[in-house]
Design a protein around this motif. Structure first.
Motif, PDB file in Angstrom:
ATOM      1  N   ALA A 106       0.838  -1.211   0.000  1.00 23.01           N
ATOM      2  CA  ALA A 106       0.000   0.000   0.000  1.00 23.01           C
ATOM      3  C   ALA A 106       0.865   1.251   0.000  1.00 23.01           C
ATOM      4  N   ALA A 107       0.398   2.280  -0.696  1.00 27.72           N
ATOM      5  CA  ALA A 107       1.072   3.579  -0.703  1.00 27.72           C
ATOM      6  C   ALA A 107       0.287   4.609   0.100  1.00 27.72           C
ATOM      7  N   VAL A 108      -0.859   4.196   0.640  1.00 26.20           N
ATOM      8  CA  VAL A 108      -1.720   5.108   1.418  1.00 26.20           C
ATOM      9  C   VAL A 108      -2.141   4.422   2.713  1.00 26.20           C
ATOM     10  N   LYS A 109      -2.689   5.226   3.610  1.00 23.80           N
ATOM     11  CA  LYS A 109      -3.192   4.695   4.878  1.00 23.80           C
ATOM     12  C   LYS A 109      -4.718   4.848   4.933  1.00 23.80           C
ATOM     13  N   LYS A 110      -5.337   4.046   5.791  1.00 20.85           N
ATOM     14  CA  LYS A 110      -6.788   4.173   5.993  1.00 20.85           C
ATOM     15  C   LYS A 110      -7.122   5.598   6.395  1.00 20.85           C
ATOM     16  N   GLY A 111      -8.248   6.104   5.877  1.00 24.69           N
ATOM     17  CA  GLY A 111      -8.681   7.452   6.236  1.00 24.69           C
ATOM     18  C   GLY A 111      -7.975   8.561   5.477  1.00 24.69           C
ATOM     19  N   GLU A 112      -6.956   8.201   4.669  1.00 30.38           N
ATOM     20  CA  GLU A 112      -6.203   9.234   3.945  1.00 30.38           C
ATOM     21  C   GLU A 112      -7.034   9.781   2.781  1.00 30.38           C
ATOM     22  N   ARG A 113      -6.937  11.081   2.558  1.00 31.63           N
ATOM     23  CA  ARG A 113      -7.610  11.681   1.392  1.00 31.63           C
ATOM     24  C   ARG A 113      -6.664  11.576   0.192  1.00 31.63           C
ATOM     25  N   VAL A 114      -7.226  11.225  -0.943  1.00 32.52           N
ATOM     26  CA  VAL A 114      -6.413  11.073  -2.164  1.00 32.52           C
ATOM     27  C   VAL A 114      -7.094  11.819  -3.310  1.00 32.52           C
ATOM     28  N   THR A 115      -6.296  12.217  -4.273  1.00 33.75           N
ATOM     29  CA  THR A 115      -6.853  12.842  -5.475  1.00 33.75           C
ATOM     30  C   THR A 115      -6.820  11.825  -6.608  1.00 33.75           C
ATOM     31  N   LYS A 116      -7.668  12.045  -7.605  1.00 35.87           N
ATOM     32  CA  LYS A 116      -7.741  11.140  -8.745  1.00 35.87           C
ATOM     33  C   LYS A 116      -6.353  10.968  -9.360  1.00 35.87           C
ATOM     34  N   GLY A 117      -5.977   9.722  -9.573  1.00 34.17           N
ATOM     35  CA  GLY A 117      -4.677   9.425 -10.173  1.00 34.17           C
ATOM     36  C   GLY A 117      -3.587   9.131  -9.153  1.00 34.17           C
ATOM     37  N   ALA A 118      -3.839   9.428  -7.865  1.00 36.46           N
ATOM     38  CA  ALA A 118      -2.829   9.171  -6.830  1.00 36.46           C
ATOM     39  C   ALA A 118      -2.581   7.667  -6.698  1.00 36.46           C
ATOM     40  N   LYS A 119      -1.326   7.335  -6.399  1.00 38.31           N
ATOM     41  CA  LYS A 119      -0.990   5.906  -6.270  1.00 38.31           C
ATOM     42  C   LYS A 119      -1.545   5.359  -4.959  1.00 38.31           C
ATOM     43  N   ILE A 120      -2.328   4.290  -5.060  1.00 42.72           N
ATOM     44  CA  ILE A 120      -2.905   3.628  -3.885  1.00 42.72           C
ATOM     45  C   ILE A 120      -1.990   2.495  -3.426  1.00 42.72           C
ATOM     46  N   GLY A 121      -1.326   1.857  -4.373  1.00 43.57           N
ATOM     47  CA  GLY A 121      -0.420   0.775  -4.016  1.00 43.57           C
ATOM     48  C   GLY A 121       0.181   0.139  -5.251  1.00 43.57           C
ATOM     49  N   THR A 122       1.094  -0.804  -4.988  1.00 39.33           N
ATOM     50  CA  THR A 122       1.855  -1.436  -6.059  1.00 39.33           C
ATOM     51  C   THR A 122       1.764  -2.949  -5.917  1.00 39.33           C
ATOM     52  N   ILE A 123       1.680  -3.624  -7.050  1.00 39.67           N
ATOM     53  CA  ILE A 123       1.752  -5.087  -7.041  1.00 39.67           C
ATOM     54  C   ILE A 123       3.030  -5.494  -7.757  1.00 39.67           C
TER      55      ILE A 123
END
Ligand SMILES: [Zn+2]
Length: 353
Positions: A296-313
């Motif tokens: 994961a590149a984000v945490k629970k509750g984090e605000r993100v904008t369209k296109g932001a990386k959520i995670g990597t496989i």
């Protein structure tokens, strides 16, 4: 003639009352599950047993009936629909002794561990008995696989006896989750309105507006939707996750149930409804298109904008094979917190008001 019929009926009622448990100041309908029928003002527990079939081992569904002194709502609380969601299971253990039947109006039914094969087998999502997700096979089948038979028993033994239903979830053993509830808007508008007020009374400050549930009672799919399609207001709640048993998340369940009991008039005390909830009108479960290791590149509750990386496989050697990105501006309601990921599985859920 009519007077004598009335007299005869009165006499029948009096006679019946002499033998009824609930005649000590109330006229509650009998409430008996698997031979457990507590008297008014008492609490009793038992188990619904699912017999073995087609080579499986069967299952046991432990439950409690908290029987109030006076008639009122029958509130069903279900924990452990997903076996690695421990917070609600522990919360119900505490609520079992905390709810005083002597001052309760109506009754509380508790299913302590709905999905025992998954709980004891320590599995997420799917039962080790049949690889099925219990919360996708409702209303169940009496002659089906073990998950389908468990769903059938929960529908008939518990949901059918309830007036209001809460399916208590948390993030599964691999899900890092911020608390929220699902409000089902499909079906009878009156039921939906009651469920909306239940969501406010439960008190979680994020409420997902869920207009995607089926309306066919014979194919209700989800536990809470099984109640809704039978004309009973219901909620699914999410508090805690990652297989952690923490007091903060347990307290959210306890406060939620207390607020709900106050709202339903089952108790006079309890916390007030949430004043300014965030209504999540848009949501999306982002899914993996590859199998490998998720980070994961984000945490629970984090605000993100369209296109932001959520995670990597990555593949099993460490080569990046997929990047998951936000599809709209929103908040991370949950994100997967452990490496295993299979194609098609969720990696995160985004929501926006
Ligand atoms: Zn769940």
């Amino acid at each position: 003639m009519r007077a004598s019929v009335i007299l005869r009926f009165s006499s029948l009622i009096v006679t019946a009352c002499l033998f009824a448990v609930a005649c000590t100041g109330s006229a509650q309908a009998p409430l008996s599950i698997a031979g457990v029928a507590p008297a008014a003002g008492t609490t009793a527990s038992g188990a619904v047993n699912i017999a073995p079939r087609s080579g499986d081992a069967g299952a046991s569904i432990p439950f409690t009936i908290v029987r109030g002194r006076t008639p009122g709502p029958v509130l069903l609380l279900v924990a452990g629909t997903h076996g690695a969601e421990y917070v609600p299971i522990v919360a119900l253990q505490r609520l079992r002794t905390a709810i005083d039947p002597g001052t309760l109006r109506g009754s509380v039914l508790m299913v302590h561990v709905a999905n025992m094969p998954s709980f004891l087998g320590r599995t997420i999502y799917y039962s080790p008995a049949d690889n099925k997700n219990l919360n996708r096979v409702f209303p169940g089948k009496p002659d089906g696989t073990l998950s389908e038979r468990i769903a059938d028993a929960i529908t008939k033994e518990f949901i059918d006896r309830a007036t209001h239903v809460i399916d208590l979830h948390c993030g599964d053993g691999n899900e890092s989750l911020r608390p929220y509830s699902y409000w089902i808007t499909t079906g009878d508008p009156k039921v939906a309105e009651s469920a909306r007020n239940m969501a406010l009374a439960f008190g979680l400050d994020h409420i997902v507006v869920d207009g995607s549930r089926p309306t066919d009672a014979a194919a209700s799919v989800y536990l809470s939707n099984t109640a809704v399609t039978r004309g009973k207001p219901a909620l699914t709640t999410e508090t805690g996750g990652m297989a952690v048993v923490d007091d903060e998340s347990i307290a959210l369940v306890q406060q939620g149930v207390a607020g709900l009991m106050r709202h339903l008039g089952m108790r006079t005390d309890g916390p007030p409804p949430v004043a300014t909830p965030v209504w999540i009108k848009q949501n999306e479960v982002l899914r993996a298109t590859q199998t490998g290791l998720f980070s994961a590149a984000v945490k629970k509750g984090e605000r993100v904008t369209k296109g932001a990386k959520i995670g990597t496989i990555t593949d099993f050697l460490g080569n990046v094979i997929e990047e998951i990105r936000a599809t709209f501006d929103g908040e991370v309601l949950y994100v997967i917190g452990t490496p295993p990921i299979s194609k098609g599985e969720p990696v995160a859920m985004l929501g926006s008001s």
